[in-house]
Design an enzyme around this catalytic site. Structure first.
Site, short mmCIF file in Angstrom:
data_model
loop_
_atom_site.label_atom_id
_atom_site.label_comp_id
_atom_site.label_asym_id
_atom_site.label_seq_id
_atom_site.Cartn_x
_atom_site.Cartn_y
_atom_site.Cartn_z
N GLU A 82 0.87 -1.17 0.00
CA GLU A 82 0.00 0.00 0.00
C GLU A 82 0.91 1.23 0.00
O GLU A 82 1.81 1.33 0.84
CB GLU A 82 -0.88 0.01 1.25
CG GLU A 82 -1.86 1.15 1.20
CD GLU A 82 -2.70 1.31 2.45
OE1 GLU A 82 -2.65 0.46 3.35
OE2 GLU A 82 -3.41 2.34 2.52
N ARG A 134 5.70 -12.83 9.51
CA ARG A 134 6.36 -11.54 9.32
C ARG A 134 7.79 -11.63 9.80
O ARG A 134 8.10 -12.36 10.73
CB ARG A 134 5.69 -10.45 10.15
CG ARG A 134 4.35 -10.02 9.69
CD ARG A 134 3.80 -8.95 10.63
NE ARG A 134 4.18 -7.62 10.21
CZ ARG A 134 3.52 -6.94 9.28
NH1 ARG A 134 2.46 -7.47 8.67
NH2 ARG A 134 3.89 -5.73 8.95
N LYS A 166 4.89 0.59 8.77
CA LYS A 166 4.94 1.87 8.05
C LYS A 166 4.31 2.97 8.89
O LYS A 166 4.80 4.09 8.92
CB LYS A 166 4.18 1.76 6.72
CG LYS A 166 4.96 1.09 5.61
CD LYS A 166 4.24 1.29 4.29
CE LYS A 166 3.79 -0.01 3.66
NZ LYS A 166 2.37 -0.18 3.54
P1 ATP Z 1 2.94 -2.04 7.37
O1 ATP Z 1 2.22 -2.40 8.62
O2 ATP Z 1 4.37 -1.75 7.57
O3 ATP Z 1 2.23 -0.99 6.56
P2 ATP Z 1 1.75 -3.89 5.68
O4 ATP Z 1 1.71 -5.37 5.78
O5 ATP Z 1 0.50 -3.15 5.96
O6 ATP Z 1 2.94 -3.38 6.54
P3 ATP Z 1 1.78 -3.63 2.89
O7 ATP Z 1 2.16 -2.44 2.12
O8 ATP Z 1 0.35 -4.02 2.90
O9 ATP Z 1 2.33 -3.41 4.33
O10 ATP Z 1 2.68 -4.89 2.54
C1 ATP Z 1 2.99 -5.37 1.27
C2 ATP Z 1 3.41 -6.80 1.40
O11 ATP Z 1 4.53 -6.92 2.26
C3 ATP Z 1 2.31 -7.65 1.99
O12 ATP Z 1 2.22 -8.85 1.26
C4 ATP Z 1 2.77 -7.90 3.39
O13 ATP Z 1 2.27 -9.11 3.88
C5 ATP Z 1 4.29 -7.89 3.25
N1 ATP Z 1 4.94 -7.49 4.49
C6 ATP Z 1 4.72 -6.37 5.20
N2 ATP Z 1 5.44 -6.37 6.34
C7 ATP Z 1 6.15 -7.52 6.34
C8 ATP Z 1 7.08 -8.11 7.26
N3 ATP Z 1 7.43 -7.50 8.40
N4 ATP Z 1 7.61 -9.31 6.94
C9 ATP Z 1 7.28 -9.92 5.79
N5 ATP Z 1 6.41 -9.42 4.90
C10 ATP Z 1 5.84 -8.24 5.16
MG MG Z 2 -0.97 -2.09 5.48
#
Ligand code: ATP
Ligand code: MG
Length: 559
Positions: A33, A259, A269
């Site tokens: 995102e 994760r 993020k």
């Molecule tokens: P954040 O909470 O940092 O915004 P998110 O999961 O909401 O993380 P996204 O932008 O939706 O962030 O993530 C894109 C991809 O990266 C998704 O498939 C998510 O599962 C993966 N991802 C995000 N954080 C991690 C992590 N700590 N370890 C492994 N994969 C991750």
């Molecule tokens: Mg997210």
């Protein structure tokens, strides 16, 4: 370990699907995102999504999951693209957005209404929460749940046309308000938001929810394996429900993995954005940030990040990985690729009283002790030199093999010197050492076979290049700051130290990462460094200084 043993559980599934003929091509997507910059956790997802497709001759989409206007921006989109490229991956012509599918998603929502499995609800957000029930109590049906298809179609059309204000109505899936899985209690599909979109502009005032848009976008792109983190496990029944209802041509399969969390840092993020917005760091690319852009600016090589997630592995178990494991990968890559140089971070002046005033000698120095291909360079040697303050001790213990009053040390690529006199200022601080050198001991060519225990680095004063060197430490003092309510309370106040260093003259036009002998790996700062005003980042120390501290603490206990 051969390749098959090395396969993680996701690769096993994927290779099985290829062998059984279920798929002839693997198609994956990385779906960030654009509401912030990517971090070390995303590196894991990027390497997995792009990695499995590349190694099986498949394809990967970079899909910007932009269903949340207001939080998303073109700045973040650009940063994500830069970061994925820098890590070494390429999406070719497969850059997409969830918003590219807004028309199709809208049509599919109408199909759901026509099938009688979606309805427009007119409860307030507050009421919807109340009706939803709890983990232990079932929810209640909304009084609007049994609206006719015609009424739902009419209301949804008017939502789309902008007749209603935000939150006035919401389109929901009609599933089961008593489901033990909260995600299945009539989740929202579309909500009203009168707000422009980073990609779609002013075209829409209703926006699809993530769970709805995600699985269908996967289907539209022909994704075979939709890999995501474990928190989406409970959403999988909903992911599958939308596919069951709409029966798109391609049916993707969602698989969850754990994760990656890194000790002493934050991988969210939203929380990282807090550090930026509050000015705790200088920006998303502050070299202390666990963002890809921060690590790039710090000087971490992309190969080190790829190696790090490979060693971490793809599993279903929660992991909190030591920072030391990441730093080891950085050292492993730089150890082979970085040339050696000399620099003094905290300078102390040494005057060689028996060295001719105007003489300058040129010392030949190896650029890499383990690899002669790096060649050699010339170092100017003169009467006045800088050495490291730490390399002198006035009241030194017996085992201190560096410089002490009356003691001797070898200057690397230079001579053996003896400390004859210690000069102090009025405050009693050591400001200069008067030493004598032994002309018979020149490195490589000396006629004397005298040996001393210690060797220290140095830089000739008149030839030195001044530099601001930024020494970074962990941003947090807490092993898992992700769980802290207030990031401030767990900040490491000493995460940045700035020193005015003296560099050997060949570093006047340094462009890439080098090792400063005995100190660590360093590179110019991509933002603030300029010709004539060097600003250098310490990428990483030579050894894991935290491991050393822990060892000392343990030894202290044993004594
Ligand atoms: P954040 O909470 O940092 O915004 P998110 O999961 O909401 O993380 P996204 O932008 O939706 O962030 O993530 C894109 C991809 O990266 C998704 O498939 C998510 O599962 C993966 N991802 C995000 N954080 C991690 C992590 N700590 N370890 C492994 N994969 C991750
Ligand atoms: Mg997210």
């Amino acid at each position: 370990m051969n390749d098959i043993e090395a396969r993680d559980f996701i690769r096993k599934i994927i290779y099985d699907d290829l062998e059984s003929g279920k798929h002839d091509e693997i198609v994956t997507r990385f779906p960030p995102e654009p509401n912030g910059y990517l971090h070390i956790g995303h590196v894991m997802a990027i390497c997995l999504d792009f990695g499995v497709a590349a190694e099986t001759g498949g394809r990967t989409f970079l899909r910007l999951d932009d269903t949340n206007p207001g939080k998303e921006s073109p700045e973040f989109v650009q940063a994500i693209k830069d970061d994925v490229h820098w890590l070494g991956f390429d999406w070719g012509d497969r850059l997409t957005h969830a918003s590219d599918y807004f028309d199709r998603l809208h049509e599919s929502a109408i199909t759901l209404i026509e099938k009688g499995v979606a309805y427009v609800d007119s409860l307030t957000a507050e009421e919807i929460r109340e009706y939803r029930g709890t983990l232990t109590e079932p929810g209640k049906n909304s009084p609007y749940r049994d609206r006719s298809v015609e009424e739902n179609l009419d209301l949804f059309r008017r939502m789309y046309e902008g007749e209603f204000g935000d939150g006035k109505h919401v389109l929901r899936a009609k599933i089961d308000m008593a489901s033990p899985n909260m995600n299945m209690r009539d989740p929202a599909i579309y909500r009203i938001r009168h707000i422009p979109h980073q990609n779609a502009g002013d075209n829409w005032c209703i926006y699809p929810m993530y769970d709805y848009a995600h699985g269908l976008s996967d289907a539209y792109e022909g994704i075979t394996h939709s890999l995501c983190t474990l928190e989406f496990e409970d959403h999988r029944p909903l992911y599958d429900w939308f596919l069951d209802q709409l029966e798109p041509e391609h049916r993707p399969r969602q698989i969850e993995f754990s994760r990656l969390n890194l000790a002493y840092t934050i991988t969210s993020k939203r929380k990282l954005k807090g550090l930026v917005d509050e000015g705790i760091v200088s920006g998303w690319d502050d070299p202390r940030m666990p963002t890809i852009s921060g690590m790039r600016r710090r000087g971490y090589p992309p190969a080190a990040l790829r190696e790090f997630v490979k060693r971490a592995g793809v599993t279903k178990k929660d992991k909190l990985i030591e920072m030391g494991a990441l730093e080891t990968c950085v050292r492993d890559v730089l150890g082979d690729t970085a040339a050696r140089r000399m620099a003094v971070l905290r300078p102390l002046k040494v005057v060689l009283t028996n060295y001719p005033e105007d003489q300058v000698e040129s010392m030949e120095a190896m650029n890499h002790p383990g690899n002669p291909d790096f060649g050699t360079r010339e170092l100017p040697f003169s009467r006045e030199l800088w050495i490291e303050q730490d390399d002198f001790m006035e009241e030194a213990p017996r085992k201190f093999f560096r410089l002490k009053p009356g003691g001797e040390v070898r200057l690397r690529f230079g001579y053996i010197i003896r400390c004859d006199e210690v000069i102090k200022d009025d405050g009693g601080n050591v400001v200069e050492l008067r030493c004598s050198y032994d002309p018979e001991t020149r490195s490589g060519t000396g006629t004397s076979d005298r040996k001393v225990k210690g060797t220290i680095h140095w830089v000739s004063c008149q030839h030195a290049v001044d530099a601001e060197v930024r020494l970074y430490d962990r941003l947090f003092n807490e092993a898992n700051p992700n769980t802290a309510d207030d990031a401030h309370s767990v900040l490491n106040p000493a995460s940045l130290e700035i020193v005015n260093a003296k560099l050997e003259p060949s570093l006047a036009d340094l462009a890439e990462a080098v090792q400063f002998e005995r100190l660590g790996y360093f590179c110019p700062d991509s933002q603030d460094d300029a010709a004539g005003a060097r600003v250098i980042n310490r990428i990483v120390t030579l050894r894991d200084s935290w491991a050393k501290l822990e060892k000392q603490a343990l030894q202290g206990q044993a004594r």
